[in-house]
Design an enzyme around this catalytic site. Structure first.
Site, PDB file in Angstrom:
ATOM      1  N   SER A 263      34.257  54.934  71.024  1.00 48.23           N
ATOM      2  CA  SER A 263      34.296  54.131  70.027  1.00 48.23           C
ATOM      3  C   SER A 263      34.965  52.748  70.397  1.00 48.23           C
ATOM      4  O   SER A 263      36.014  52.790  70.668  1.00 48.23           O
ATOM      5  CB  SER A 263      34.719  54.504  68.661  1.00 48.23           C
TER       6      SER A 263
ATOM      7  N   CYS B  37      43.021  58.838  60.540  1.00 53.26           N
ATOM      8  CA  CYS B  37      43.225  57.663  61.532  1.00 53.26           C
ATOM      9  C   CYS B  37      44.503  57.152  61.860  1.00 53.26           C
ATOM     10  O   CYS B  37      45.182  56.203  61.386  1.00 53.26           O
ATOM     11  CB  CYS B  37      42.404  56.483  60.728  1.00 53.26           C
TER      12      CYS B  37
ATOM     13  N   HIS C  58      31.890  46.815  60.984  1.00 52.77           N
ATOM     14  CA  HIS C  58      33.019  46.426  59.740  1.00 52.77           C
ATOM     15  C   HIS C  58      32.614  45.142  58.897  1.00 52.77           C
ATOM     16  O   HIS C  58      33.356  44.954  58.128  1.00 52.77           O
ATOM     17  CB  HIS C  58      34.559  46.716  60.183  1.00 52.77           C
TER      18      HIS C  58
ATOM     19  N   GLU D 118      48.161  61.889  68.326  1.00 50.77           N
ATOM     20  CA  GLU D 118      47.516  62.958  67.533  1.00 50.77           C
ATOM     21  C   GLU D 118      46.145  63.000  67.951  1.00 50.77           C
ATOM     22  O   GLU D 118      45.201  62.050  68.398  1.00 50.77           O
ATOM     23  CB  GLU D 118      47.564  62.525  66.107  1.00 50.77           C
TER      24      GLU D 118
END
Ligand code: SAH
Length: 351
Positions: free
Chosen positions: A192, A334, A217, A93
């Site tokens: 990323s 995501c 994170h 995707e």
């Protein structure tokens, strides 16, 4: 022997192939233009190529040509989510996001992912395979053609760990920013990574002007290990040193991504530790309210917690943005579009 993918060949390689086929030098230039400027799907679409050459290319080579399986278009902000099928049946995707400053595409770099981040849908089925340069390029080409919008920015933040597919990624970036291709400025390209330290050092030596985004994170090594298995391999300080090195070598400001997970990494103590960790660095923090996935019971931090997190970081003199949720009305971000497609099709196969 594996057939070569014409769309993954850079200009030099295409020249070699044409030479091997006994073709004149200008054919390579023509073909490169057809593929990467005029966005031809296959050699059959290349008007000024002799039929005999088109036939030979079709018979002897592969040519990436993504098939669009599904497109979801947001009514609120025009975001488009695309599901593409590859020749081998795998699906990936990509997303088109429209901003005031231009159109940005988010692409996948692998089919699946083996990094295992706990909150991420793309890693649940593990890694299937790497994407070739042509398969990364074609996501952008197909989106530009389908939407009629010029793509000016690229983020490699879809499924996959780009630095786990390093050689293909580099070739892709060079071809995308080439003046004989779409010529997207490297300054408008962001890669990323979850923090593959040796590859971050390699990337710093490549003389590219791209932005490196690090998925941080967490505010400590202990907490990072809970969310990201890669932290067992590379310790948080090693990763931050690699970021400092990237800035020193390239002059490019680092972006830190910090997905806020309710009750896990969003406390005042986290703000304090985070600001200490990155003190003095030329950086920018992008806060992402976590997108809950049904396989894990992580929840989004409350809005006021997110705002408080941002304000407190700013008080420490850090640049912060909260990532706007694009395409809210077309659901799951995501990797969740691909995941739901695969779940659906698995079900059908069993019946
Ligand atoms: N493998 C790369 C790029 C892929 S994901 C990396 O780890 O950076 C792009 C970003 O989205 C990463 O920061 C990733 O941690 C984050 N992400 C993945 N799933 C998410 C989710 N469910 N909610 C919020 N952020 C998520």
């Amino acid at each position: 022997m594996e057939r070569k993918d014409l769309k993954s060949l850079d200009y030099g390689e295409l020249q070699q192939e044409m030479e091997r086929l006994g073709q004149k030098g200008f054919r390579a230039k023509q073909m490169y233009q057809w593929f990467h400027e005029k966005l031809a799907d296959t050699p059959r679409d290349m008007g000024n190529l002799p039929q005999s050459l088109k036939n030979q290319l079709t018979e002897e080579y592969d040519c990436t040509n993504l098939e669009m399986v599904d497109v979801l278009i947001s009514k609120t902000d025009g975001t488009r989510k695309y599901l593409f099928r590859l020749e081998d049946g795998n699906v990936i995707e990509s997303v088109l996001m429209k901003y005031k400053h231009g159109n940005s595409v988010c692409i996948s770099s692998q089919v699946g992912c083996r990094m295992g981040c706990r909150f991420c849908a793309s890693t649940l089925g593990g890694l299937t395979r790497n994407l070739r340069p042509g398969e990364m390029l074609d996501q952008i080409y197909k989106i530009q053609k389908h939407s009629g919008e010029r793509v000016s920015n690229l983020v490699v933040m879809g499924t996959g760990e780009p630095l786990d597919n390093y050689e293909n990624l580099l070739k892709f970036i060079r071809m995308l920013s080439d003046e004989h291709g779409l010529h997207i400025s490297q300054r408008n390209i962001t890669v990323s990574t979850c923090g593959i330290v040796p590859r971050m050092y390699d990337l710093a030596e490549e003389k590219l002007q791209i932005t490196l985004a690090l998925s941080l994170h967490a505010s400590s090594q202990e907490k990072r290990k809970e969310l990201m298995p890669i932290a067992y391999k590379y310790e948080i300080h090693e990763v931050l040193d690699a970021c400092r090195n990237y800035f020193e070598k390239t002059g490019r400001r680092i972006t830190f991504e910090y997905s806020l997970v309710g009750g896990v990494n969003d406390s005042d103590r986290d703000v304090q530790r985070l600001s200490e960790l990155i003190r003095g660095m030329n950086c920018h923090i992008n806060l992402i309210p976590v997108n809950p996935i049904k396989e894990r019971n992580y929840v989004q931090s409350e809005r006021r917690v997110v705002d408080n997190f941002k304000t407190k970081l700013e008080k420490c003199g850090i640049n912060v943005t909260i990532r706007r949720e694009m395409g809210r009305d077309i659901g799951g971000a995501c990797g969740q579009l691909r995941k739901s497609y695969m779940d659906r099709n698995k079900g059908e196969g069993q019946e």
